[in-house]
Design a protein around this motif. Sequence first.
Motif: not given
Length: 193
Positions: A7-22, A35-41
């Motif tokens: 789960t942590r890896q999925t979050i990080l992969d999503t965050a890195v992808r978003l960060a490359r754009y924003h 974007s990761a289809d998860m809750s904020k919590s």
Amino acid sequence: MGKGDQTRQTILDTAVRLARYHGLSGLSIGAVAASADMSKSGVWAHFKSKEALQLACMERNGVEFINQVIRPSLAAPRGIRRLESLVQHWMNWYSRPGGCLFLATANEFDDLDGPLNDRMVADQKDLLDCISQIVTTAVTEGEFASTTDPIQIGQEVFGILMTYNWTHRILEFPDADKRTWTALNRLIDSLRA
């Protein structure tokens, strides 16, 4: 790898992808969660703060760079061919959708104090050091003159790569690749033993 690590890896992969754009400053726990289809919590449980998420993204980006640029380059023969391989893989890195997170973080955190700036500076030094080490092997292999200053050449190669990023991504020059190789070959020719 356990479920929590996945789960942590999925979050990080999503965050890195978003960060490359924003950029990392543009990241939010909410955007990553959506974007990761998860809750904020759920995202918050893994990182506890935006800064922790940003630092983890920087670390993950470094691992991706090692896997996509450094390791394949080190498979090339020592010396000039390894330097050329490094430049080619680095150019491929700069061509990825969204851009380069190393460059984005340099712009975002260069004037700030704190852990994000510290990590960004360390990453930038590592990038330059990587080039310098490969130049050192070219000297050791006798392909570059013994008077070659690896740190100076590392800076020059890094400048060529940054210029490639600018002309290829931002200015969209159709001959950016060709001009990059012309600059690198001119530098290499000036260093031959």
